[in-house]
Design a protein around this motif. Structure first.
Motif, PDB file in Angstrom:
ATOM      1  N   LEU A  48     -18.937  19.396 -44.669  1.00  0.00           N
ATOM      2  CA  LEU A  48     -17.969  19.348 -45.830  1.00  0.00           C
ATOM      3  C   LEU A  48     -17.420  17.736 -45.549  1.00  0.00           C
ATOM      4  CD1 LEU A  48     -16.003  22.649 -45.707  1.00  0.00           C
ATOM      5  CD2 LEU A  48     -17.875  21.745 -47.507  1.00  0.00           C
ATOM      6  N   PRO A  49     -17.400  16.923 -46.546  1.00  0.00           N
ATOM      7  CA  PRO A  49     -16.992  15.760 -46.406  1.00  0.00           C
ATOM      8  C   PRO A  49     -15.353  15.688 -46.185  1.00  0.00           C
ATOM      9  CG  PRO A  49     -18.258  15.750 -48.247  1.00  0.00           C
ATOM     10  CD  PRO A  49     -17.986  17.094 -47.712  1.00  0.00           C
ATOM     11  N   VAL A  50     -14.578  16.653 -46.667  1.00  0.00           N
ATOM     12  CA  VAL A  50     -13.180  16.765 -46.600  1.00  0.00           C
ATOM     13  C   VAL A  50     -12.924  16.910 -44.933  1.00  0.00           C
ATOM     14  CG1 VAL A  50     -12.997  19.010 -46.956  1.00  0.00           C
ATOM     15  CG2 VAL A  50     -11.093  17.717 -47.598  1.00  0.00           C
ATOM     16  N   VAL A  51     -13.782  17.371 -44.145  1.00  0.00           N
ATOM     17  CA  VAL A  51     -13.504  17.683 -42.912  1.00  0.00           C
ATOM     18  C   VAL A  51     -13.475  16.547 -41.976  1.00  0.00           C
ATOM     19  CG1 VAL A  51     -14.096  18.963 -40.840  1.00  0.00           C
ATOM     20  CG2 VAL A  51     -13.997  20.063 -43.001  1.00  0.00           C
ATOM     21  N   GLY A  52     -12.272  16.266 -41.371  1.00  0.00           N
ATOM     22  CA  GLY A  52     -12.357  15.150 -40.285  1.00  0.00           C
ATOM     23  C   GLY A  52     -12.270  15.374 -38.706  1.00  0.00           C
ATOM     24  N   ARG A 205     -13.369   8.508 -41.191  1.00  0.00           N
ATOM     25  CA  ARG A 205     -14.319   9.433 -40.909  1.00  0.00           C
ATOM     26  C   ARG A 205     -15.684   8.845 -40.072  1.00  0.00           C
ATOM     27  NH1 ARG A 205     -12.384  13.520 -44.518  1.00  0.00           N
ATOM     28  NH2 ARG A 205     -10.048  13.626 -43.699  1.00  0.00           N
ATOM     29  N   MET A 206     -16.213   7.626 -40.997  1.00  0.00           N
ATOM     30  CA  MET A 206     -17.202   7.267 -40.409  1.00  0.00           C
ATOM     31  C   MET A 206     -17.224   6.640 -38.888  1.00  0.00           C
ATOM     32  SD  MET A 206     -20.168   5.216 -42.561  1.00  0.00           S
ATOM     33  CE  MET A 206     -21.393   4.618 -41.770  1.00  0.00           C
ATOM     34  N   MET A 210     -18.765   7.377 -35.403  1.00  0.00           N
ATOM     35  CA  MET A 210     -19.613   6.480 -34.454  1.00  0.00           C
ATOM     36  C   MET A 210     -18.863   6.438 -33.260  1.00  0.00           C
ATOM     37  SD  MET A 210     -20.042   3.610 -37.430  1.00  0.00           S
ATOM     38  CE  MET A 210     -21.186   2.383 -36.869  1.00  0.00           C
ATOM     39  N   VAL A 211     -17.499   6.521 -33.182  1.00  0.00           N
ATOM     40  CA  VAL A 211     -16.753   6.532 -31.611  1.00  0.00           C
ATOM     41  C   VAL A 211     -17.453   7.670 -30.706  1.00  0.00           C
ATOM     42  CG1 VAL A 211     -14.546   6.839 -30.528  1.00  0.00           C
ATOM     43  CG2 VAL A 211     -14.759   5.208 -32.745  1.00  0.00           C
ATOM     44  N   LYS A 212     -17.435   8.922 -31.539  1.00  0.00           N
ATOM     45  CA  LYS A 212     -17.709   9.975 -30.711  1.00  0.00           C
ATOM     46  C   LYS A 212     -19.264   9.819 -30.034  1.00  0.00           C
ATOM     47  CE  LYS A 212     -19.128  14.939 -31.430  1.00  0.00           C
ATOM     48  NZ  LYS A 212     -18.527  15.999 -31.633  1.00  0.00           N
ATOM     49  N   GLU A 213     -20.204   8.996 -31.063  1.00  0.00           N
ATOM     50  CA  GLU A 213     -21.413   8.927 -30.606  1.00  0.00           C
ATOM     51  C   GLU A 213     -21.499   8.014 -29.631  1.00  0.00           C
ATOM     52  OE1 GLU A 213     -23.877   7.894 -34.125  1.00  0.00           O
ATOM     53  OE2 GLU A 213     -25.677   8.163 -33.263  1.00  0.00           O
ATOM     54  N   GLU A 252      -3.224  -7.912 -44.493  1.00  0.00           N
ATOM     55  CA  GLU A 252      -2.056  -7.721 -45.924  1.00  0.00           C
ATOM     56  C   GLU A 252      -0.849  -6.901 -45.336  1.00  0.00           C
ATOM     57  OE1 GLU A 252      -4.562  -6.388 -48.803  1.00  0.00           O
ATOM     58  OE2 GLU A 252      -5.605  -8.397 -49.002  1.00  0.00           O
ATOM     59  N   ASN A 253      -0.578  -6.574 -44.189  1.00  0.00           N
ATOM     60  CA  ASN A 253       0.418  -5.779 -43.877  1.00  0.00           C
ATOM     61  C   ASN A 253       0.737  -4.464 -44.751  1.00  0.00           C
ATOM     62  OD1 ASN A 253       1.766  -6.770 -41.490  1.00  0.00           O
ATOM     63  ND2 ASN A 253       2.317  -8.757 -42.802  1.00  0.00           N
ATOM     64  N   ARG A 254      -0.293  -3.867 -45.096  1.00  0.00           N
ATOM     65  CA  ARG A 254      -0.249  -2.493 -45.549  1.00  0.00           C
ATOM     66  C   ARG A 254      -1.072  -1.457 -45.035  1.00  0.00           C
ATOM     67  NH1 ARG A 254      -5.103  -1.657 -47.996  1.00  0.00           N
ATOM     68  NH2 ARG A 254      -6.245  -3.610 -48.594  1.00  0.00           N
ATOM     69  N   PRO A 255      -0.864  -0.318 -45.321  1.00  0.00           N
ATOM     70  CA  PRO A 255      -1.793   0.600 -44.880  1.00  0.00           C
ATOM     71  C   PRO A 255      -3.004   0.811 -45.485  1.00  0.00           C
ATOM     72  CG  PRO A 255       0.336   1.853 -45.977  1.00  0.00           C
ATOM     73  CD  PRO A 255       0.306   0.302 -46.288  1.00  0.00           C
ATOM     74  N   PRO A 256      -4.005   1.126 -44.568  1.00  0.00           N
ATOM     75  CA  PRO A 256      -5.471   1.146 -44.905  1.00  0.00           C
ATOM     76  C   PRO A 256      -5.781   2.344 -45.909  1.00  0.00           C
ATOM     77  CG  PRO A 256      -5.398   2.110 -42.803  1.00  0.00           C
ATOM     78  CD  PRO A 256      -3.994   1.392 -43.014  1.00  0.00           C
ATOM     79  N   ARG A 257      -6.774   2.242 -46.737  1.00  0.00           N
ATOM     80  CA  ARG A 257      -6.949   3.226 -47.521  1.00  0.00           C
ATOM     81  C   ARG A 257      -8.746   3.515 -47.112  1.00  0.00           C
ATOM     82  NH1 ARG A 257      -3.753   0.369 -50.948  1.00  0.00           N
ATOM     83  NH2 ARG A 257      -5.433  -0.882 -51.494  1.00  0.00           N
ATOM     84  N   TRP A 258      -8.978   4.740 -46.484  1.00  0.00           N
ATOM     85  CA  TRP A 258     -10.486   4.821 -46.053  1.00  0.00           C
ATOM     86  C   TRP A 258     -11.034   5.474 -47.140  1.00  0.00           C
ATOM     87  CZ3 TRP A 258      -9.904   1.777 -42.333  1.00  0.00           C
ATOM     88  CH2 TRP A 258      -8.911   1.953 -41.466  1.00  0.00           C
ATOM     89  N   ASP A 259     -12.471   5.250 -47.149  1.00  0.00           N
ATOM     90  CA  ASP A 259     -13.533   5.806 -47.852  1.00  0.00           C
ATOM     91  C   ASP A 259     -13.957   7.149 -47.278  1.00  0.00           C
ATOM     92  OD1 ASP A 259     -15.363   6.690 -49.807  1.00  0.00           O
ATOM     93  OD2 ASP A 259     -16.686   5.224 -49.290  1.00  0.00           O
TER      94      ASP A 259
END
Ligand code: CO8
Length: 261
Positions: A48-52, A205-206, A210-213, A252-259
């Motif tokens: 499920l893509p929603v699961v992080g 998520r991605m 990768m960190v886990k791997e 840009e001093n703003r919060p990131p928006r992840w895909d």
């Protein structure tokens, strides 16, 4: 999905999935039916893509899991074990999950219970947690990584001590040996685990996968091969939109928006 021996929950807002082993009267003994359900739930949440992040815990507070189901195992024969490859696939499914997993251990994590916790990426514990590989008391030996993962995680002498004498580690000992990452008062354990999972699920998520791997590769290769794997992963993460977004958001001093879809 509905299960008999586990409970599952998914918070679609935070991306945190939880799986609760639900045989408290049997100290959450890991029967093959329970392990089949657990591996199915892992498979489901991983897809499920929603699961992080996925949190695994045990119902009842007295045990994360008291081990493989001894009453079920007692009747098994060598040839059955060999032919069935005794439930190995279901057990290894947890270790093979590509998304981050957290074991929240309250009470006993013994035998297969300790091995299941070690298949997760992070173990957090309540002050009442006890970790052990007491199979020797049944004239058995660990069969799901207890002699291997435990030795890599806490070193030979203590692993031998646990596997040969059957003695249990307290939560404080497990913390000092690096088997667990955090210990909190038992009634705060689930809040801590879900909070950690929420933090992890809020990252890219991605990149988290990768960190886990990469960290797990430390247990599978030589140092030079592991460092090379890490460098290649580091190079390739620049191909992801999330890494571009993370660095751009910082500048840009703003919060990131992840895909994270
Ligand atoms: N299997 C089956 N039943 C169990 C298990 C278990 N592992 N652990 C507890 N139970 C049952 C008890 O039999 C009892 O059932 P009942 O009420 O029907 O008599 C119930 O749970 C409650 O148990 P206790 O009264 O003993 O509860 P306590 O809180 O006093 O003690 C303990 C809890 C310390 C967990 C204790 O029950 C115990 O020592 N259990 C056995 C621990 C053990 O030896 N674990 C290792 C099992 S072997 C193993 O895990 C090998 C893994 C290999 C995996 C390979 C896969 C490929």
């Amino acid at each position: 999905m509905s299960y008999k021996l586990i409970e599952t929950n998914l918070d679609e807002v935070t991306g945190v999935a939880s799986i609760v082993l639900n045989r408290p009267e049997q100290r959450n003994a890991l029967s093959s039916e329970l392990m089949t359900e657990l591996s199915e739930a892992i498979e489901h949440f991983e897809g499920l893509p929603v699961v992080g992040c996925i949190v695994i815990s045990g119902k009842g507070g007295k045990a994360f899991a008291g081990g493989a189901d001894i009453k079920e195992m007692a009747g098994r024969t060598y040839s059955q074990n060999y032919k069935d490859n005794f439930i190995t696939a279901n057990w290894e499914r947890v270790a093979q999950c590509r998304k981050p997993t957290i074991a929240a251990v309250s009470g006993y994590a013994l035998g297969g219970g300790c091995e299941l916790a070690m298949m997760c990426d992070i173990i957090v514990a309540g002050e009442n947690a006890k970790f052990g590989q007491p199979e020797i008391n049944l004239a058995l030996l660990p069969g799901a990584g207890g002699t291997q993962r435990l030795t890599r995680f806490i070193g030979k002498s203590t692993a031998m001590d646990m596997c040969l004498t059957g003695r249990m580690l307290t939560a404080a000992e497990a913390l000092s040996l690096g088997l667990v990452s955090r210990v909190v008062p038992t009634d705060e354990l689930m809040d801590l685990a879900l909070d950690m999972a929420k933090t992890i699920a809020s990252k890219s998520r991605m990149t988290a996968m990768m960190v886990k791997e990469a960290v797990n590769t430390a247990y599978e290769t030589s140092l030079s091969q592991g460092v090379l794997f890490e460098r290649r992963a580091f190079h390739s993460v620049f191909a992801t939109g999330d890494a571009k977004e993370g660095m751009t958001a910082f500048t840009e001093n703003r919060p990131p928006r992840w895909d994270n879809k």
